[in-house]
Every structure is written in structure tokens, then in C-alpha cells.
Design a protein around this motif. Sequence first.
Motif, PDB file in Angstrom:
ATOM      1  N   GLN A 122       0.827  -1.201   0.000  1.00 12.30           N
ATOM      2  CA  GLN A 122       0.000   0.000   0.000  1.00 12.30           C
ATOM      3  C   GLN A 122       0.862   1.251   0.000  1.00 12.30           C
ATOM      4  OE1 GLN A 122      -3.047   0.016  -0.624  1.00 12.30           O
ATOM      5  NE2 GLN A 122      -3.246   2.237  -0.482  1.00 12.30           N
ATOM      6  N   ARG A 123       1.925   1.227   0.792  1.00 13.02           N
ATOM      7  CA  ARG A 123       2.818   2.374   0.857  1.00 13.02           C
ATOM      8  C   ARG A 123       3.478   2.619  -0.498  1.00 13.02           C
ATOM      9  NH1 ARG A 123       4.270   4.942   4.912  1.00 13.02           N
ATOM     10  NH2 ARG A 123       6.512   5.187   4.616  1.00 13.02           N
ATOM     11  N   LEU A 124       3.833   1.553  -1.176  1.00 12.49           N
ATOM     12  CA  LEU A 124       4.455   1.691  -2.491  1.00 12.49           C
ATOM     13  C   LEU A 124       3.486   2.308  -3.494  1.00 12.49           C
ATOM     14  CD1 LEU A 124       6.428  -1.660  -2.659  1.00 12.49           C
ATOM     15  CD2 LEU A 124       7.396   0.661  -2.676  1.00 12.49           C
ATOM     16  N   ARG A 125       2.243   1.894  -3.425  1.00 15.50           N
ATOM     17  CA  ARG A 125       1.249   2.450  -4.356  1.00 15.50           C
ATOM     18  C   ARG A 125       1.015   3.931  -4.081  1.00 15.50           C
ATOM     19  NH1 ARG A 125      -1.774  -2.214  -2.667  1.00 15.50           N
ATOM     20  NH2 ARG A 125      -1.227  -3.996  -3.988  1.00 15.50           N
ATOM     21  N   THR A 126       0.826   4.265  -2.814  1.00 14.51           N
ATOM     22  CA  THR A 126       0.553   5.674  -2.500  1.00 14.51           C
ATOM     23  C   THR A 126       1.791   6.531  -2.740  1.00 14.51           C
ATOM     24  OG1 THR A 126       1.047   5.235  -0.175  1.00 14.51           O
ATOM     25  CG2 THR A 126      -1.256   5.147  -0.834  1.00 14.51           C
ATOM     26  N   LEU A 127       2.962   5.949  -2.541  1.00 13.62           N
ATOM     27  CA  LEU A 127       4.187   6.699  -2.830  1.00 13.62           C
ATOM     28  C   LEU A 127       4.246   7.047  -4.313  1.00 13.62           C
ATOM     29  CD1 LEU A 127       6.906   7.863  -2.038  1.00 13.62           C
ATOM     30  CD2 LEU A 127       7.909   5.574  -2.298  1.00 13.62           C
ATOM     31  N   LYS A 128       3.904   6.096  -5.130  1.00 12.00           N
ATOM     32  CA  LYS A 128       3.909   6.320  -6.575  1.00 12.00           C
ATOM     33  C   LYS A 128       2.940   7.437  -6.946  1.00 12.00           C
ATOM     34  CE  LYS A 128       4.040   3.353 -10.693  1.00 12.00           C
ATOM     35  NZ  LYS A 128       5.361   3.897 -11.039  1.00 12.00           N
ATOM     36  N   GLU A 129       1.769   7.398  -6.337  1.00 10.37           N
ATOM     37  CA  GLU A 129       0.770   8.439  -6.570  1.00 10.37           C
ATOM     38  C   GLU A 129       1.310   9.811  -6.166  1.00 10.37           C
ATOM     39  OE1 GLU A 129      -2.066   6.949  -8.551  1.00 10.37           O
ATOM     40  OE2 GLU A 129      -2.867   8.625  -7.344  1.00 10.37           O
ATOM     41  N   LEU A 130       1.907   9.829  -4.997  1.00  9.61           N
ATOM     42  CA  LEU A 130       2.448  11.076  -4.454  1.00  9.61           C
ATOM     43  C   LEU A 130       3.471  11.691  -5.406  1.00  9.61           C
ATOM     44  CD1 LEU A 130       2.669  12.957  -1.975  1.00  9.61           C
ATOM     45  CD2 LEU A 130       4.389  11.409  -1.059  1.00  9.61           C
ATOM     46  N   LEU A 131       4.389  10.882  -5.872  1.00 11.58           N
ATOM     47  CA  LEU A 131       5.452  11.376  -6.748  1.00 11.58           C
ATOM     48  C   LEU A 131       4.894  11.921  -8.055  1.00 11.58           C
ATOM     49  CD1 LEU A 131       8.270   8.697  -6.325  1.00 11.58           C
ATOM     50  CD2 LEU A 131       7.773  10.721  -4.974  1.00 11.58           C
ATOM     51  N   ALA A 132       3.942  11.157  -8.616  1.00  7.28           N
ATOM     52  CA  ALA A 132       3.390  11.561  -9.902  1.00  7.28           C
ATOM     53  C   ALA A 132       2.535  12.827  -9.764  1.00  7.28           C
ATOM     54  CB  ALA A 132       2.553  10.417 -10.481  1.00  7.28           C
ATOM     55  N   ARG A 133       1.723  12.834  -8.698  1.00  7.15           N
ATOM     56  CA  ARG A 133       0.756  13.909  -8.513  1.00  7.15           C
ATOM     57  C   ARG A 133       1.401  15.272  -8.314  1.00  7.15           C
ATOM     58  NH1 ARG A 133      -3.493  15.187  -8.138  1.00  7.15           N
ATOM     59  NH2 ARG A 133      -4.903  16.116  -6.617  1.00  7.15           N
ATOM     60  N   PHE A 134       2.489  15.305  -7.578  1.00  6.66           N
ATOM     61  CA  PHE A 134       3.112  16.603  -7.291  1.00  6.66           C
ATOM     62  C   PHE A 134       4.446  16.764  -7.992  1.00  6.66           C
ATOM     63  CE2 PHE A 134       0.295  15.684  -3.712  1.00  6.66           C
ATOM     64  CZ  PHE A 134      -0.410  16.881  -3.605  1.00  6.66           C
ATOM     65  N   ASP A 135       4.787  15.784  -8.829  1.00  2.00           N
ATOM     66  CA  ASP A 135       6.043  15.852  -9.564  1.00  2.00           C
ATOM     67  C   ASP A 135       7.233  16.099  -8.627  1.00  2.00           C
ATOM     68  OD1 ASP A 135       7.646  15.762 -11.826  1.00  2.00           O
ATOM     69  OD2 ASP A 135       7.662  17.944 -11.994  1.00  2.00           O
ATOM     70  N   VAL A 136       7.329  15.265  -7.618  1.00  3.13           N
ATOM     71  CA  VAL A 136       8.477  15.336  -6.721  1.00  3.13           C
ATOM     72  C   VAL A 136       9.303  14.073  -6.914  1.00  3.13           C
ATOM     73  CG1 VAL A 136       7.248  16.731  -5.045  1.00  3.13           C
ATOM     74  CG2 VAL A 136       7.258  14.250  -4.805  1.00  3.13           C
ATOM     75  N   GLY A 137      10.523  14.072  -6.419  1.00  2.84           N
ATOM     76  CA  GLY A 137      11.397  12.921  -6.575  1.00  2.84           C
ATOM     77  C   GLY A 137      11.485  12.120  -5.295  1.00  2.84           C
ATOM     78  N   LEU A 138      11.993  10.915  -5.406  1.00  2.00           N
ATOM     79  CA  LEU A 138      12.207  10.104  -4.215  1.00  2.00           C
ATOM     80  C   LEU A 138      13.117  10.834  -3.246  1.00  2.00           C
ATOM     81  CD1 LEU A 138      12.770   6.550  -5.730  1.00  2.00           C
ATOM     82  CD2 LEU A 138      10.900   7.302  -4.274  1.00  2.00           C
ATOM     83  N   SER A 139      14.100  11.535  -3.778  1.00  2.86           N
ATOM     84  CA  SER A 139      15.044  12.241  -2.911  1.00  2.86           C
ATOM     85  C   SER A 139      14.342  13.344  -2.126  1.00  2.86           C
ATOM     86  CB  SER A 139      16.181  12.831  -3.745  1.00  2.86           C
ATOM     87  OG  SER A 139      15.664  13.591  -4.815  1.00  2.86           O
ATOM     88  N   ASP A 140      13.310  13.925  -2.716  1.00  6.20           N
ATOM     89  CA  ASP A 140      12.544  14.948  -1.998  1.00  6.20           C
ATOM     90  C   ASP A 140      11.813  14.326  -0.813  1.00  6.20           C
ATOM     91  OD1 ASP A 140      13.231  17.096  -3.707  1.00  6.20           O
ATOM     92  OD2 ASP A 140      11.714  16.453  -5.149  1.00  6.20           O
ATOM     93  N   VAL A 141      11.149  13.214  -1.060  1.00  7.49           N
ATOM     94  CA  VAL A 141      10.419  12.551   0.021  1.00  7.49           C
ATOM     95  C   VAL A 141      11.409  12.047   1.069  1.00  7.49           C
ATOM     96  CG1 VAL A 141       8.785  10.728   0.609  1.00  7.49           C
ATOM     97  CG2 VAL A 141       8.600  11.893  -1.590  1.00  7.49           C
ATOM     98  N   ALA A 142      12.559  11.571   0.608  1.00  2.72           N
ATOM     99  CA  ALA A 142      13.584  11.102   1.545  1.00  2.72           C
ATOM    100  C   ALA A 142      14.045  12.258   2.431  1.00  2.72           C
ATOM    101  CB  ALA A 142      14.757  10.503   0.786  1.00  2.72           C
ATOM    102  N   PHE A 143      14.176  13.436   1.841  1.00  8.12           N
ATOM    103  CA  PHE A 143      14.583  14.595   2.645  1.00  8.12           C
ATOM    104  C   PHE A 143      13.489  14.959   3.639  1.00  8.12           C
ATOM    105  CE2 PHE A 143      14.814  19.265   3.228  1.00  8.12           C
ATOM    106  CZ  PHE A 143      16.000  19.285   3.946  1.00  8.12           C
ATOM    107  N   ALA A 144      12.244  14.891   3.218  1.00  7.64           N
ATOM    108  CA  ALA A 144      11.130  15.162   4.128  1.00  7.64           C
ATOM    109  C   ALA A 144      11.163  14.171   5.287  1.00  7.64           C
ATOM    110  CB  ALA A 144       9.805  15.070   3.377  1.00  7.64           C
ATOM    111  N   ALA A 145      11.486  12.925   4.991  1.00  9.64           N
ATOM    112  CA  ALA A 145      11.570  11.910   6.035  1.00  9.64           C
ATOM    113  C   ALA A 145      12.700  12.242   7.004  1.00  9.64           C
ATOM    114  CB  ALA A 145      11.804  10.534   5.409  1.00  9.64           C
TER     115      ALA A 145
END
Lengths: 117, 117
Positions: free
Chosen positions: A48-71
Motif C-alpha cells: 500500500q505504501r508503495l502504491r501511494t508513494l507512486k501516486e504522491l510522486l506523480a501527482r506533485f512531480d516530486v522525486g524520491l530524494s525529496d520525500v527522503a529529505f522530508a523523512a
Amino acid sequence: MMEGLTINEAARTTGWSARMLRYVEQTGLVSPARSASGYRLYGPAQLQRLRTLKELLARFDVGLSDVAFAARMAENRDLRDAVQSWLEAEARRPEEVGPEDWLRFEQEKHEKLLAAA
Amino acid sequence: MMEGLTINEAARTTGWSARMLRYVEQTGLVSPARSASGYRLYGPAQLQRLRTLKELLARFDVGLSDVAFAARMAENRDLRDAVQSWLEAEARRPEEVGPEDWLRFEQEKHEKLLAAA
DNA sequence: TCAACCTTACCACGACATTGTCAAGGTTCT
DNA sequence: AGAACCTTGACAATGTCGTGGTAAGGTTGA
């Protein structure tokens, strides 16, 4: 015996490639369990986390590195406070206080935040 | 006539290079005023922000793009909420609710957050 | 046993981030 | 006028991100 989906099964049901699932794990964002022999085992929560992560990235055009920094900010209070206070200085109107007081205030605030080892 | 320091003066007093001051401006993090003829004019507030920004980057080993992303999150409520709720799911313990309820809860939450155009 | 998985460890490539430098041309100050 | 600034724009080198491969070898299940 498999307590979850293997990497290629997880890839099929989440839309990621197996290659990217390993990469996502490397970033620390979604880490599956491992079988005794080292196979990755993705459970419902990870899928589920993988699916929503994919949605998140596509929807706001952010990168994994951005989410990693937020984490990283979410985990590290010092970092979060330093970044947030730096950003807040931008929004603040210098008119609220005299320009001189304003500058001194900012200076002291950041000295404190950056001072601690 | 100069209401502030020109780019090379600002560079000397902040530790950035003139090249990087233009780059920082491009990222939207520190934008100086402009003279009538287009010269960049850095005031006390900008100079202070540049110094503390430099400290911030060095201290936590983050990039300008990271701070720029934090700024984007600070400005965009939808983005901030989506990222934060995704991250919160990680910390949450599935034991608080039954595994089934937990998954459904997560699914619905993210559907709502990602649904709005 | 053997096909079909899985693992880690590499190589590669295009895109973007970070810096520097150089060129052509406008501005400032003496 | 002329030195010493400033501007934008471009080319370049290095590094990281995102992604796909491939190779060598372990695991699983019929």
C-alpha cells in the motif's frame, strides 16, 4: 512459507519495477521484511505504501530524494527546526519590528539554532 | 545611490561566490532587490539569510534543492499534507488497530488526500 | 535435477544539481 | 574617456538521481 510477495510479484501489483523497488528500499522509504534466505517479502502495508508513494510522486512531480529529505526532517528535530526557522524568516515582515531589531532578532535566533553540536 | 551591496561585495561578506549568489536567486531562496539599471542590491536581511543558509547547508549536509523543496512544502498545503500523511503511516504501529482495519484506514486516507484535483 | 525464481554488485545513460569561466555588452565613478 | 564594475547567456566539468541492464551465484518447487 512466503509471508508476503516476492519482489517481482510486488512489482507487478504496485507498478514499480523490481529494480526500483530495490532503489526505493535503498532510500529508506519502504523496506520489506526478509525471508531466512534473504528474499525480500512485501506485506500488505508495504504494498500500500508503495502504491501511494507512486501516486504522491506523480501527482506533485516530486522525486524520491525529496520525500527522503522530508523523512529526514521528520526524524531529525534539529534539522527540521533549522530549516523551518530559516524559511519563516522569509515570510516575516520586517515592518513588524524596526529593521535593526529585526536583523538582530534573526541573527540571534539562527546563532542559537546552529550553535548546538 | 546604492541601497545595498552589489553582488561581488555581497559575495565577499557572505562567503558565497558571485556565481552562486545568482544560482541561489534562481532557486528562489534569496532574491535581492534591483537597482534601476538592473544591478542586484543585497540588503542586511538578504546578507543575513545568505550567511545562515550557508551554515544550514554545511551543518546538515543538505543541498539547495533540499531547502527549495522544504520551501515548496511550506508554501503548498496540499503537497505538505500529502507528504506528511505518507510519512506518518510509517511511524504508526499496525497493532493499534487490527491489520485489516489498519490497511483500509490507510487506503482511504490516501485516496482522500490524493483525490482532489 | 532443472527451470524459474531470488540476491548483490557492477556498468551505463540521460537528466538535473552545483560551480567555474568566458564573452558581449551596459553602468558607474573618477 | 577608461578602469572597474554589473548584466545575461553559454559551455564545461563533476556529481547525484532515476532507471535499465547484465553477470555470478544462491533458493525453491515440481
